[in-house]
Design a protein around this motif. Structure first.
Motif, PDB file in Angstrom:
ATOM      1  N   PRO A 186       0.820  -1.214   0.000  1.00  4.97           N
ATOM      2  CA  PRO A 186       0.000   0.000   0.000  1.00  4.97           C
ATOM      3  C   PRO A 186       0.855   1.266   0.000  1.00  4.97           C
ATOM      4  O   PRO A 186       1.913   1.305   0.633  1.00  4.97           O
ATOM      5  N   LEU A 187       0.384   2.249  -0.710  1.00  6.69           N
ATOM      6  CA  LEU A 187       1.067   3.544  -0.751  1.00  6.69           C
ATOM      7  C   LEU A 187       0.225   4.490   0.099  1.00  6.69           C
ATOM      8  O   LEU A 187      -0.727   5.105  -0.382  1.00  6.69           O
ATOM      9  N   ASP A 188       0.532   4.521   1.378  1.00  9.22           N
ATOM     10  CA  ASP A 188      -0.293   5.314   2.296  1.00  9.22           C
ATOM     11  C   ASP A 188       0.592   6.160   3.221  1.00  9.22           C
ATOM     12  O   ASP A 188       1.798   6.274   2.993  1.00  9.22           O
ATOM     13  N   GLN A 189      -0.045   6.693   4.245  1.00 10.52           N
ATOM     14  CA  GLN A 189       0.684   7.587   5.144  1.00 10.52           C
ATOM     15  C   GLN A 189       1.902   6.890   5.762  1.00 10.52           C
ATOM     16  O   GLN A 189       2.967   7.482   5.896  1.00 10.52           O
ATOM     17  N   ARG A 205       2.497  -1.420 -10.541  1.00  7.49           N
ATOM     18  CA  ARG A 205       1.629  -2.574 -10.829  1.00  7.49           C
ATOM     19  C   ARG A 205       1.293  -3.365  -9.566  1.00  7.49           C
ATOM     20  O   ARG A 205       0.255  -3.999  -9.496  1.00  7.49           O
ATOM     21  N   ASN A 206       2.169  -3.318  -8.563  1.00  3.86           N
ATOM     22  CA  ASN A 206       1.896  -4.081  -7.330  1.00  3.86           C
ATOM     23  C   ASN A 206       1.358  -3.212  -6.205  1.00  3.86           C
ATOM     24  O   ASN A 206       1.441  -3.576  -5.049  1.00  3.86           O
ATOM     25  N   VAL A 207       0.880  -2.036  -6.572  1.00  2.00           N
ATOM     26  CA  VAL A 207       0.275  -1.169  -5.553  1.00  2.00           C
ATOM     27  C   VAL A 207      -1.240  -1.299  -5.674  1.00  2.00           C
ATOM     28  O   VAL A 207      -1.820  -0.935  -6.686  1.00  2.00           O
ATOM     29  N   GLY A 208      -1.846  -1.838  -4.623  1.00  2.00           N
ATOM     30  CA  GLY A 208      -3.296  -2.034  -4.672  1.00  2.00           C
ATOM     31  C   GLY A 208      -4.043  -0.880  -4.037  1.00  2.00           C
ATOM     32  O   GLY A 208      -5.102  -0.484  -4.485  1.00  2.00           O
ATOM     33  N   TYR A 209      -3.438  -0.347  -2.974  1.00  2.00           N
ATOM     34  CA  TYR A 209      -4.131   0.698  -2.230  1.00  2.00           C
ATOM     35  C   TYR A 209      -3.278   1.960  -2.209  1.00  2.00           C
ATOM     36  O   TYR A 209      -2.079   1.897  -1.947  1.00  2.00           O
ATOM     37  N   PRO A 216      -6.193  -0.134 -12.466  1.00  2.00           N
ATOM     38  CA  PRO A 216      -7.317   0.772 -12.744  1.00  2.00           C
ATOM     39  C   PRO A 216      -7.743   1.545 -11.495  1.00  2.00           C
ATOM     40  O   PRO A 216      -8.113   2.707 -11.572  1.00  2.00           O
ATOM     41  N   ARG A 217      -7.641   0.886 -10.332  1.00  2.00           N
ATOM     42  CA  ARG A 217      -8.004   1.551  -9.070  1.00  2.00           C
ATOM     43  C   ARG A 217      -7.124   2.757  -8.801  1.00  2.00           C
ATOM     44  O   ARG A 217      -7.588   3.840  -8.457  1.00  2.00           O
ATOM     45  N   VAL A 218      -5.814   2.520  -8.928  1.00  2.00           N
ATOM     46  CA  VAL A 218      -4.864   3.600  -8.649  1.00  2.00           C
ATOM     47  C   VAL A 218      -5.006   4.705  -9.701  1.00  2.00           C
ATOM     48  O   VAL A 218      -5.006   5.898  -9.371  1.00  2.00           O
ATOM     49  N   ALA A 219      -5.179   4.289 -10.953  1.00  4.10           N
ATOM     50  CA  ALA A 219      -5.355   5.284 -12.023  1.00  4.10           C
ATOM     51  C   ALA A 219      -6.609   6.120 -11.766  1.00  4.10           C
ATOM     52  O   ALA A 219      -6.613   7.339 -11.982  1.00  4.10           O
ATOM     53  N   ALA A 220      -7.655   5.456 -11.265  1.00  5.25           N
ATOM     54  CA  ALA A 220      -8.912   6.173 -11.008  1.00  5.25           C
ATOM     55  C   ALA A 220      -8.721   7.199  -9.892  1.00  5.25           C
ATOM     56  O   ALA A 220      -9.270   8.304  -9.952  1.00  5.25           O
ATOM     57  N   ILE A 221      -7.926   6.847  -8.889  1.00  2.00           N
ATOM     58  CA  ILE A 221      -7.718   7.789  -7.774  1.00  2.00           C
ATOM     59  C   ILE A 221      -6.869   8.982  -8.246  1.00  2.00           C
ATOM     60  O   ILE A 221      -7.157  10.126  -7.891  1.00  2.00           O
ATOM     61  N   LEU A 222      -5.868   8.703  -9.081  1.00  2.00           N
ATOM     62  CA  LEU A 222      -5.073   9.806  -9.644  1.00  2.00           C
ATOM     63  C   LEU A 222      -5.981  10.756 -10.417  1.00  2.00           C
ATOM     64  O   LEU A 222      -5.850  11.978 -10.347  1.00  2.00           O
ATOM     65  N   GLU A 223      -6.904  10.156 -11.151  1.00  2.00           N
ATOM     66  CA  GLU A 223      -7.835  10.947 -11.963  1.00  2.00           C
ATOM     67  C   GLU A 223      -8.772  11.739 -11.044  1.00  2.00           C
ATOM     68  O   GLU A 223      -8.986  12.933 -11.242  1.00  2.00           O
ATOM     69  N   LEU A 224      -9.313  11.033 -10.059  1.00  2.00           N
ATOM     70  CA  LEU A 224     -10.284  11.646  -9.142  1.00  2.00           C
ATOM     71  C   LEU A 224      -9.660  12.827  -8.398  1.00  2.00           C
ATOM     72  O   LEU A 224     -10.319  13.825  -8.133  1.00  2.00           O
ATOM     73  N   LEU A 225      -8.376  12.705  -8.093  1.00  2.00           N
ATOM     74  CA  LEU A 225      -7.714  13.779  -7.352  1.00  2.00           C
ATOM     75  C   LEU A 225      -7.135  14.845  -8.283  1.00  2.00           C
ATOM     76  O   LEU A 225      -6.460  15.767  -7.840  1.00  2.00           O
ATOM     77  N   GLY A 226      -7.393  14.680  -9.570  1.00  2.00           N
ATOM     78  CA  GLY A 226      -7.067  15.746 -10.522  1.00  2.00           C
ATOM     79  C   GLY A 226      -5.601  15.919 -10.843  1.00  2.00           C
ATOM     80  O   GLY A 226      -5.183  16.982 -11.293  1.00  2.00           O
ATOM     81  N   VAL A 227      -4.790  14.895 -10.594  1.00  2.00           N
ATOM     82  CA  VAL A 227      -3.351  15.061 -10.860  1.00  2.00           C
ATOM     83  C   VAL A 227      -2.849  14.158 -11.986  1.00  2.00           C
ATOM     84  O   VAL A 227      -1.686  14.268 -12.385  1.00  2.00           O
TER      85      VAL A 227
END
Lengths: 459, 129
Positions: free
Chosen positions: B40-43, B71-75, B105-116
């Motif tokens: 996970p790529l988190d705090q 590719r191996n980052v799920g969260y 697709p999940r990570v790409a969607a979050i990048l998109e959602l956060l506008g970056v």
């Protein structure tokens, strides 16, 4: 002496039990009040508070939770798995894995989906409740809406990213200007050299022409003399090998003629190059002549690595800044030669230069059999400072400047792709009616899907 | 941590960050140092990840750029996205080409959602050196 603390606590418990036994109504009221406080805390909290069963099915949720999820009635939520409300079920699964493993999770970010489909960014903390056998019976959690905080952070990231981009563009522009300045200086230098060479070449050519005439006269005179005095002249001719001298003088003169012509062409190319470093007037331009000029200029770079084939079609003269276009062709030729050289083959490579007229556009294509341009870097080949050459071999500005000249100055287009020779192909098109204000960059990708997957920067 | 060097001189190595790990390798196409993140790529992982990657910027510059393989980052949390953004800013300041590779697709969607997402160059993959 005071009794031990445990004894004190024990006596307190006994007193409490005694109160329970003897004052049931008061205790019941106290319990009710306590329950009411807890209910009020649960119900009035501004954050979502929920309880799910072990399978994450919502058993209880407060009003703030119902509102956070965008519903009007808590019974639209109760009885459904909480993952139903997560924007991405995987994120909820990840959360459940962590909480089952550790017994609690603190500050887990999750994006929930409201009833209207809009996302809401949440920060969640939760713990599991277990029975005596250690089985998870329920999950109790709090979820806080952090959408405003995220929106603030997002603005900050964007501002920083935009600033970094602007800074990068500024640096690129400065370097580009510096490079153009340098080219202009080089152009001035080239013009100076051309001028300096021109003067001595002028009188050398003139003297050479006179010498040719004089030698021709001398030969004619000698022939006349040999005819009049054959016996006397034969011995002289044999002693000085005059037949060989006269024929060699002729050969040397021919070679000198070729040498002078080459000097004149080089000086002319230098003058053309001199024009390319600065903004020049638009004038009728002969693309094929431009190819010849560039080939002459690049000859030294090309001759040891590649054989050049040209297929120059009928292209009418068209208005353009000729020196600048020559510089583009020169860049493409030098790039092709350097790409071929990078393969370090023990044979010459191939460079093909073609020109033709197509749909009112003058087209020039330079192809090579070098290593080609890898598809992933195709979108960047016209970016300033982008280079695939070894460090020190290229500034990464040649194609960027070419792009500027073709697209911005002449309203044409330039593209990069794979050549039929197996290497790279660079092709530009120029409107024969003259420069127009707009132009477009085209890049060829064999894999359209790949192109679609690439996230291009939106400015 | 600096990536170790294989006998042929190409970088290789891994660095553990809290909750995730970074594995370094080299890409031939496009030429770059690859940092493959797993977990996970988190705090919890962000600070360590940021330090590890910035520490390897000089190697990335020599290699032609940096590819962060997701590719191996799920969260990924907002801290993770913030870290990627800060890395991109830092990379641009240091004239290093940074690309993201193969986000789910999940990570790409979050990048998109956060506008970056528009700021990043996202590539489907890379070819090992």
């Amino acid at each position: 002496m005071n009794p031990p603390a445990s004894k004190k606590r024990g006596s307190g418990v006994r007193r409490g039990l005694a109160r329970l036994r003897y004052r049931p109504l008061e205790t019941e009221r106290a319990l009710r009040a306590s329950e009411e406080r807890l209910r009020s805390f649960f119900e009035e909290s501004k954050d979502m508070i929920y309880i799910t069963n072990a399978e994450d099915v919502v058993a209880s949720i407060n009003r703030a939770g119902v509102e956070l999820l965008g519903y009007g009635d808590r019974f639209e939520v109760i009885g459904r798995p909480l993952s139903d409300f997560a924007l991405n079920e995987e994120d909820r699964r990840h959360f459940l894995e962590r909480i089952r493993e550790a017994g609690f999770v603190m500050d887990y970010e999750i994006i929930m989906r409201r009833a209207d489909g809009n996302p809401v960014f949440c920060l969640e903390s939760a713990r599991v409740v277990k029975d005596r056998e250690g089985r998870v019976t329920e999950i109790q959690g709090i979820m806080k809406d952090i959408s405003e905080r995220i929106a603030g952070e997002r603005e900050l990231w964007k501002a920083n990213l935009e600033l970094a981009e602007a800074n990068m563009r500024l640096k690129e522009t400065q370097a580009l200007m510096f490079q153009q300045e340098k080219l202009a200086s080089l152009g001035q230098l080239a013009a100076g050299i051309a001028h300096e060479i021109n003067n001595p070449v002028g009188f050398l050519k003139s003297n050479h022409a006179s010498l040719k005439v004089y030698v021709s006269e001398l030969r004619a005179a000698w022939t006349d003399l040999a005819r009049a005095l054959p016996e006397a002249t034969r011995a002289v001719a044999e002693r000085h090998d005059l037949d060989y001298l006269f024929s060699d003088v002729e050969k040397l003169t021919r070679e000198s003629d070729e040498g002078f012509s080459r000097i004149v062409r080089i000086v002319s190319a230098l003058k053309d190059f001199a024009r390319s470093g600065r903004s020049e007037a638009v004038a009728p331009y002969d693309l094929n002549q431009g190819v010849e000029t560039a080939l002459l200029m690049a000859n030294n770079e090309i001759k040891y690595v590649a054989a050049v084939e040209t297929r120059l079609g009928e292209v009418p003269a068209f208005p353009a800044e000729g020196g600048a276009i020559d510089q583009v062709i020169l860049n493409l030729l030098v790039n092709a030669a350097q790409a071929i050289a990078s393969l370090r083959r023990d044979r010459l490579g191939r460079i093909m230069v073609e020109t033709w007229l197509e749909d009112g556009k003058a087209v020039c294509r330079v192809s090579d059999d070098g290593p080609g341009i890898p598809e992933p870097v195709l979108p960047r080949v016209f970016d300033p400072f982008f280079t695939t050459k070894e460090p020190g071999s290229g500034t990464g500005l040649g194609l960027s400047i070419s792009y500027d000249i073709i697209v911005h100055k002449h309203g044409g287009s330039i593209s990069a792709g794979k050549s039929a020779l197996g290497g790279a192909e660079l092709r530009f098109e120029l409107p024969v009616q003259g420069p127009s204000p707009s132009g477009e960059r085209h890049q060829e990708f064999k894999d359209e899907g790949f192109l679609a997957r690439i996230n291009t920067r939106v400015s | 941590m600096n990536p170790d060097l294989k006998p042929d001189g190409s970088p290789s190595g891994s660095s553990p960050c809290s909750g995730c790990s970074v594995e370094f390798s080299a890409s031939r196409t496009p030429p770059a140092l690859v940092a493959k993140i797993s977990g996970p790529l988190d705090q919890a992982s962000s600070v360590c990840l940021m330090e590890t990657l910035i520490h390897n910027f000089p190697e990335a510059r020599k290699s032609g750029g940096l590819i962060i393989d997701l590719r191996n980052v799920g969260y990924v949390s907002s801290s993770g996205i913030g870290t990627l953004s800060r890395l991109l800013v830092e990379a641009e300041l240091q004239a290093i080409t940074l690309r993201l590779a193969a986000p789910s697709p999940r990570v790409a969607a979050i990048l998109e959602l956060l506008g970056v997402s528009g700021f990043f160059t996202i590539i489907p993959g890379w070819e090992a050196a």
